[in-house]
Design a protein around this motif. Structure first.
Motif, PDB file in Angstrom:
ATOM      1  N   GLU A  17      47.475  34.925  43.356  1.00  9.17           N
ATOM      2  CA  GLU A  17      47.274  35.881  43.684  1.00  9.17           C
ATOM      3  C   GLU A  17      46.656  37.421  42.731  1.00  9.17           C
ATOM      4  O   GLU A  17      45.900  38.046  42.916  1.00  9.17           O
ATOM      5  N   THR A  18      46.403  36.744  41.862  1.00  3.21           N
ATOM      6  CA  THR A  18      46.488  37.194  40.653  1.00  3.21           C
ATOM      7  C   THR A  18      45.477  36.874  39.675  1.00  3.21           C
ATOM      8  O   THR A  18      46.345  35.517  39.611  1.00  3.21           O
ATOM      9  N   LEU A  19      44.898  37.150  38.573  1.00  6.18           N
ATOM     10  CA  LEU A  19      43.718  36.601  37.123  1.00  6.18           C
ATOM     11  C   LEU A  19      45.496  36.063  36.301  1.00  6.18           C
ATOM     12  O   LEU A  19      45.553  35.110  36.353  1.00  6.18           O
ATOM     13  N   ALA A  20      46.315  37.143  36.336  1.00  2.00           N
ATOM     14  CA  ALA A  20      47.289  36.246  35.780  1.00  2.00           C
ATOM     15  C   ALA A  20      47.984  35.114  36.503  1.00  2.00           C
ATOM     16  O   ALA A  20      48.048  34.262  35.176  1.00  2.00           O
ATOM     17  N   GLU A  21      48.229  34.930  37.495  1.00  7.95           N
ATOM     18  CA  GLU A  21      48.662  33.674  37.953  1.00  7.95           C
ATOM     19  C   GLU A  21      47.552  32.770  37.750  1.00  7.95           C
ATOM     20  O   GLU A  21      48.343  31.084  37.780  1.00  7.95           O
ATOM     21  N   ALA A  22      46.000  32.693  38.484  1.00  5.22           N
ATOM     22  CA  ALA A  22      45.490  31.737  37.830  1.00  5.22           C
ATOM     23  C   ALA A  22      45.055  30.932  36.832  1.00  5.22           C
ATOM     24  O   ALA A  22      45.530  29.994  36.264  1.00  5.22           O
ATOM     25  N   LEU A  23      45.362  32.089  35.662  1.00  7.83           N
ATOM     26  CA  LEU A  23      44.692  31.198  33.949  1.00  7.83           C
ATOM     27  C   LEU A  23      46.117  30.933  33.364  1.00  7.83           C
ATOM     28  O   LEU A  23      46.036  29.864  33.164  1.00  7.83           O
ATOM     29  N   PHE A  74      36.492  37.630  31.304  1.00  9.01           N
ATOM     30  CA  PHE A  74      36.396  36.990  32.636  1.00  9.01           C
ATOM     31  C   PHE A  74      35.875  37.779  33.682  1.00  9.01           C
ATOM     32  O   PHE A  74      35.967  38.670  33.462  1.00  9.01           O
ATOM     33  N   LEU A  75      35.062  37.768  34.081  1.00  6.84           N
ATOM     34  CA  LEU A  75      34.206  37.663  35.909  1.00  6.84           C
ATOM     35  C   LEU A  75      35.160  37.802  36.985  1.00  6.84           C
ATOM     36  O   LEU A  75      35.433  36.154  37.043  1.00  6.84           O
ATOM     37  N   VAL A  76      35.470  38.331  38.264  1.00  5.83           N
ATOM     38  CA  VAL A  76      35.911  38.515  38.858  1.00  5.83           C
ATOM     39  C   VAL A  76      35.236  38.358  40.254  1.00  5.83           C
ATOM     40  O   VAL A  76      34.569  39.652  40.408  1.00  5.83           O
ATOM     41  N   ASP A  77      34.032  37.858  40.974  1.00 11.83           N
ATOM     42  CA  ASP A  77      33.637  37.632  42.240  1.00 11.83           C
ATOM     43  C   ASP A  77      32.424  38.703  41.115  1.00 11.83           C
ATOM     44  O   ASP A  77      31.814  39.491  41.665  1.00 11.83           O
ATOM     45  N   GLY A  78      31.945  38.715  39.759  1.00  8.53           N
ATOM     46  CA  GLY A  78      31.253  39.166  38.938  1.00  8.53           C
ATOM     47  C   GLY A  78      31.506  40.277  38.767  1.00  8.53           C
ATOM     48  O   GLY A  78      29.954  41.528  38.284  1.00  8.53           O
ATOM     49  N   ARG A  80      41.293  45.949  31.098  1.00  9.45           N
ATOM     50  CA  ARG A  80      42.449  45.756  32.340  1.00  9.45           C
ATOM     51  C   ARG A  80      43.304  44.381  31.947  1.00  9.45           C
ATOM     52  O   ARG A  80      43.486  43.356  32.144  1.00  9.45           O
ATOM     53  N   GLY A  81      44.892  44.687  32.456  1.00  8.06           N
ATOM     54  CA  GLY A  81      45.500  43.445  32.708  1.00  8.06           C
ATOM     55  C   GLY A  81      45.522  42.957  33.785  1.00  8.06           C
ATOM     56  O   GLY A  81      44.681  43.163  35.003  1.00  8.06           O
ATOM     57  N   HIS A  82      45.409  40.973  33.235  1.00  3.85           N
ATOM     58  CA  HIS A  82      45.323  40.249  34.186  1.00  3.85           C
ATOM     59  C   HIS A  82      46.384  40.911  35.941  1.00  3.85           C
ATOM     60  O   HIS A  82      46.049  39.649  36.673  1.00  3.85           O
ATOM     61  N   GLU A  83      47.501  40.987  35.236  1.00  3.03           N
ATOM     62  CA  GLU A  83      48.581  41.237  36.570  1.00  3.03           C
ATOM     63  C   GLU A  83      47.886  42.126  37.441  1.00  3.03           C
ATOM     64  O   GLU A  83      48.103  41.754  38.249  1.00  3.03           O
ATOM     65  N   THR A  84      47.087  43.041  37.347  1.00  2.00           N
ATOM     66  CA  THR A  84      46.729  44.163  38.090  1.00  2.00           C
ATOM     67  C   THR A  84      44.854  43.613  38.982  1.00  2.00           C
ATOM     68  O   THR A  84      45.397  43.971  39.514  1.00  2.00           O
ATOM     69  N   VAL A  85      44.493  42.268  38.220  1.00  3.29           N
ATOM     70  CA  VAL A  85      42.987  41.764  38.947  1.00  3.29           C
ATOM     71  C   VAL A  85      43.607  41.160  39.861  1.00  3.29           C
ATOM     72  O   VAL A  85      44.016  39.685  39.888  1.00  3.29           O
ATOM     73  N   ARG A  86      43.455  41.616  41.100  1.00  2.15           N
ATOM     74  CA  ARG A  86      43.772  41.094  42.135  1.00  2.15           C
ATOM     75  C   ARG A  86      42.662  39.763  43.146  1.00  2.15           C
ATOM     76  O   ARG A  86      41.046  39.639  42.675  1.00  2.15           O
ATOM     77  N   LEU A  87      42.569  38.334  43.216  1.00  2.00           N
ATOM     78  CA  LEU A  87      42.106  37.571  43.298  1.00  2.00           C
ATOM     79  C   LEU A  87      41.537  37.235  45.067  1.00  2.00           C
ATOM     80  O   LEU A  87      42.371  37.670  45.746  1.00  2.00           O
ATOM     81  N   ALA A  88      40.304  37.387  45.276  1.00  3.58           N
ATOM     82  CA  ALA A  88      40.164  37.156  46.379  1.00  3.58           C
ATOM     83  C   ALA A  88      40.037  35.944  47.415  1.00  3.58           C
ATOM     84  O   ALA A  88      39.587  34.957  46.444  1.00  3.58           O
ATOM     85  N   GLU A  89      40.349  34.983  48.499  1.00  2.86           N
ATOM     86  CA  GLU A  89      39.923  34.213  49.352  1.00  2.86           C
ATOM     87  C   GLU A  89      38.427  33.935  48.726  1.00  2.86           C
ATOM     88  O   GLU A  89      37.547  35.059  49.448  1.00  2.86           O
ATOM     89  N   GLY A  90      38.082  32.532  48.495  1.00  2.00           N
ATOM     90  CA  GLY A  90      37.516  31.951  48.479  1.00  2.00           C
ATOM     91  C   GLY A  90      36.460  33.386  47.329  1.00  2.00           C
ATOM     92  O   GLY A  90      34.922  32.892  47.410  1.00  2.00           O
ATOM     93  N   GLY A  91      36.635  33.670  46.321  1.00  2.00           N
ATOM     94  CA  GLY A  91      36.203  34.085  45.407  1.00  2.00           C
ATOM     95  C   GLY A  91      36.598  33.429  43.908  1.00  2.00           C
ATOM     96  O   GLY A  91      36.898  32.177  44.049  1.00  2.00           O
TER      97      GLY A  91
END
Length: 84
Positions: free
Chosen positions: A26-32, A52-56, A62-73
């Motif tokens: 769900e978040t960059l923190a979880e992915a990492l 890190f770039l998320v979808d460009g 920003r705190g990685h736990e606040t960065v939401r990840l998108a489906e297909g991102g």
């Protein structure tokens, strides 16, 4: 849970032993956190110096736990580059 791709560049690619891999988080923190579990050792150390770039879009301070990840991102893992 969103699914997408993590792309590694330069030293991160070398440490991961792959150019890219899927994420399911769900978040960059979880992915990492999942990346650190799959690749303990050198990649964990490299990630501490990466940006890190998320979808460009740059994550910046920003705190990685606040960065939401998108489906297909896409998450780009960018270590410091010499001269860059």
């Amino acid at each position: 849970m969103a699914a997408g791709t993590i792309r590694y560049w330069a030293a991160a690619k070398s440490a991961a032993g792959t150019a890219d891999e899927p994420y399911s988080a769900e978040t960059l923190a979880e992915a990492l956190d999942a990346v650190r579990e799959r690749h303990p050792g050198e990649l964990t150390r490299v990630l501490m110096r990466c940006s890190f770039l998320v979808d460009g879009d740059p994550v910046g301070t920003r705190g990685h736990e606040t960065v939401r990840l998108a489906e297909g991102g896409t998450v780009e893992v960018l270590p410091p580059f010499a001269g860059g």
